[in-house]
Design a protein around this motif. Sequence first.
Motif, PDB file in Angstrom:
ATOM      1  N   PRO A  21      50.598  22.757  13.141  1.00 48.72           N
ATOM      2  CA  PRO A  21      51.798  23.260  12.992  1.00 48.72           C
ATOM      3  C   PRO A  21      51.989  24.679  13.146  1.00 48.72           C
ATOM      4  N   LYS A  22      53.325  24.838  12.675  1.00 53.80           N
ATOM      5  CA  LYS A  22      53.708  26.256  13.487  1.00 53.80           C
ATOM      6  C   LYS A  22      53.856  27.306  12.082  1.00 53.80           C
ATOM      7  N   ARG A  23      53.703  28.728  12.256  1.00 54.78           N
ATOM      8  CA  ARG A  23      52.759  29.632  11.575  1.00 54.78           C
ATOM      9  C   ARG A  23      54.351  30.456  11.519  1.00 54.78           C
ATOM     10  N   ASP A  24      54.497  31.085   9.983  1.00 60.24           N
ATOM     11  CA  ASP A  24      55.414  32.407   9.885  1.00 60.24           C
ATOM     12  C   ASP A  24      54.424  33.423  10.059  1.00 60.24           C
ATOM     13  N   THR A  25      54.851  34.370  10.596  1.00 61.59           N
ATOM     14  CA  THR A  25      54.185  35.819  11.230  1.00 61.59           C
ATOM     15  C   THR A  25      54.951  36.735  11.146  1.00 61.59           C
ATOM     16  N   LEU A  26      54.245  38.150  11.057  1.00 55.84           N
ATOM     17  CA  LEU A  26      55.407  39.536  10.680  1.00 55.84           C
ATOM     18  C   LEU A  26      54.099  40.556  10.967  1.00 55.84           C
ATOM     19  N   THR A  27      55.412  41.553  11.945  1.00 58.97           N
ATOM     20  CA  THR A  27      54.609  43.019  12.521  1.00 58.97           C
ATOM     21  C   THR A  27      54.110  43.271  10.913  1.00 58.97           C
ATOM     22  N   ILE A  28      53.444  44.613  10.962  1.00 55.91           N
ATOM     23  CA  ILE A  28      53.278  45.257  10.211  1.00 55.91           C
ATOM     24  C   ILE A  28      54.350  46.038  10.206  1.00 55.91           C
ATOM     25  N   SER A  29      55.146  46.717  10.972  1.00 55.58           N
ATOM     26  CA  SER A  29      56.205  47.220  10.181  1.00 55.58           C
ATOM     27  C   SER A  29      57.407  46.236   8.982  1.00 55.58           C
ATOM     28  N   GLN A  30      56.819  45.352   8.931  1.00 54.58           N
ATOM     29  CA  GLN A  30      58.170  44.371   8.852  1.00 54.58           C
ATOM     30  C   GLN A  30      57.389  44.032   7.317  1.00 54.58           C
ATOM     31  N   LEU A  31      56.147  43.547   8.003  1.00 60.01           N
ATOM     32  CA  LEU A  31      55.062  43.716   6.327  1.00 60.01           C
ATOM     33  C   LEU A  31      55.550  45.057   5.622  1.00 60.01           C
ATOM     34  N   ASN A  32      55.157  45.917   6.036  1.00 56.48           N
ATOM     35  CA  ASN A  32      55.464  47.875   5.230  1.00 56.48           C
ATOM     36  C   ASN A  32      57.145  47.671   4.937  1.00 56.48           C
ATOM     37  N   ARG A  33      57.990  47.267   5.436  1.00 57.88           N
ATOM     38  CA  ARG A  33      59.328  47.374   4.832  1.00 57.88           C
ATOM     39  C   ARG A  33      59.576  46.733   3.566  1.00 57.88           C
ATOM     40  N   GLN A  34      58.941  44.495   3.962  1.00 56.89           N
ATOM     41  CA  GLN A  34      59.219  43.912   2.781  1.00 56.89           C
ATOM     42  C   GLN A  34      58.669  44.946   1.256  1.00 56.89           C
ATOM     43  N   ALA A  35      56.728  45.312   1.408  1.00 54.67           N
ATOM     44  CA  ALA A  35      55.879  45.477   0.616  1.00 54.67           C
ATOM     45  C   ALA A  35      57.144  47.220  -0.237  1.00 54.67           C
ATOM     46  N   LYS A  36      57.431  47.790   0.689  1.00 54.97           N
ATOM     47  CA  LYS A  36      58.663  48.967  -0.001  1.00 54.97           C
ATOM     48  C   LYS A  36      59.630  48.442  -0.571  1.00 54.97           C
TER      49      LYS A  36
END
Length: 469
Positions: A21-36
Motif C-alpha cells: 500500500p502507498k504510505r504518507d511520509t513526513l519530513t522532520i521539518s513538517q512534523l515539527n511544524r505541525q506539532a508547533k
Amino acid sequence: MQDPKLRYNSRMQTNTDIQTPKRDTLTISQLNRQAKRLLEGNFPSVWIVGEISNLSRPSSGHWYFSLKDSNAQVRCAMFRTSNARLRFQADSGQQVMARAKLSLYEARGDYQLIVEHMELAGDGLLARQFDELKHRLFQEGLFDQQHKQILPTLPRHIAIVTSPTGAAIHDILTVLGRRFPSIPVTIFPTPVQGQAAAAGIAKAISLVNQLAASGSLPVDVILVSRGGGSLEDLWAFNEEVVARAISQSDLPVVSAVGHEVDVTIADFVADHRAPTPSAGAELLSPDRQEILANFTGYEQALIRRMLQQLESSRQRLHWQQTRLRHPGSRLQEHSQRLDELELRLKNSWRNRCQQQKLGIDLIQSRLQQQTPAHLTRQLTVRYQNLYRRLEQQVAKQMTHRRQKLDNTMHLLDAVSPLATLDRGYAIVADAKGQVITNAATATVGQSIHTKLAKGAIKSTVVSIEQDLT
C-alpha cells in the motif's frame, strides 16, 4: 526521465511480486511544524510559577533560560521586546511567575515556552512590593529627618506595641528591669504576624496617642517591636497602614523589629530605629548605674562649687573690711577736698578776670586806633613818606636821564662830520652844495666850496688828477 520513486516501486514489484500500500511520509521539518501549530493553536497563554536556571543573555538581547520546580523543568525564551519591560533584574535562582505561550523550536524539536511577561513570586514579589512602597513613601516625605521627633531623656511612661507572648517582650522587660526598673511600662497587645497584624499594630499606635492626648495615660514614647523572622514573618511592619500610623503619631516612635540585618518600612518612618528589641529598650532607658555615677559627680561638683563660693565670699568680706575706715577720717578728706576746690575756684576766677581785663584793654586800643585824629596822623605820615619817595624817584630819574644824554652826545660827536673835520679832513661841494667825492665828476674852472673845521674856502678847479688804482 522516469521518476526514481516509480523505478523503486517497479523494482519492488518485480522482485517480490507483492503489491504494497502507498504510505504518507513526513519530513522532520513538517512534523515539527505541525506539532508547533498544534501546541500554539490549542493552548492559550498560561501562568506558571518556577525558579529561573541556566539564564543566558546573548548579544541579540533575547533571554534563554529554564523554569523548574522540584520535579521538572521546561525551556523558555523571552525576546528583547518583552524583557525590556521588566521592572526587576532577572537572575538564576529567582522564583518568578511568568505568562507564556506554548511553542516548539522547530530546528531542534524542543518543547519551549515563549515568555511574554514575568514578575517575582514569593520573597521576590514581597521584595518588589517593599521597594515600591519605600519609594512612594520616600517621595511623600515620610522619611525626612525634619519630621523626626526627639526621644525623651528619661521617659515618664513607655507604651510597648507588640505580641504579649513573643520573645521580644521578654527581652524588652528584662533590659528595662536591669537598666531602670522605675520606668512605668504599658503593653498594648497586638498580633505581629499574619493578615490581621498590620491593622492591629496601626490601631494600637492610634490608641496610645488617644490615651496620651486625653491624659488618661502619661505616655511620652512608643516602642513598636517584635522578634526576628523571615521577610513574610515581618511583613506586617512593611504595610502602608503601619507606616501611616507611625507617621501620624504625635508621640515619638521607636521601631525595634527583627534582628540587626532586618530592615522594614517601619524603621524608615519611625523617629528612631533600634536593630533589636533589646537595643530598643536600651535606647529608651537610661543606665541606672550611669545615672548614679552622674549624680555622684554632680554632688561632688556642687560641693566644690559651694566651697569656692564660700571662699570667694570670705575674700570679698576681707577686702571690704580693709576698705572700711572711720567716718572722721572721711570727713577730714572731704574738708581738705573742699579747701582745694575753693583755692582752685579763686585762682580760676582771678585768671578769668585778668583775661577779661586784657580783652577790654585790647578793645580800647583798637578803638583808639580808629579815631579821626589818629587816622589823620597816620595819613599825614604816609603822605610825607610817599612825597619823600617821589622826590627821591624824580632825582634818580633826572640823574639817569642826564647820564644817558651825555652818553648819547659822546656817541654823536664820535660819528659827526665836524669831528672828522677837526682831524684835518675837509668837505668839498659844488656851487649847488652837492658833495664831490670823485674827482672825475669835477671840471677845470668849476667853482667849488671847501668846508674846514673852522671856516670855509671858495676856489676854482685848475687841474684834475684822477686815481688810477
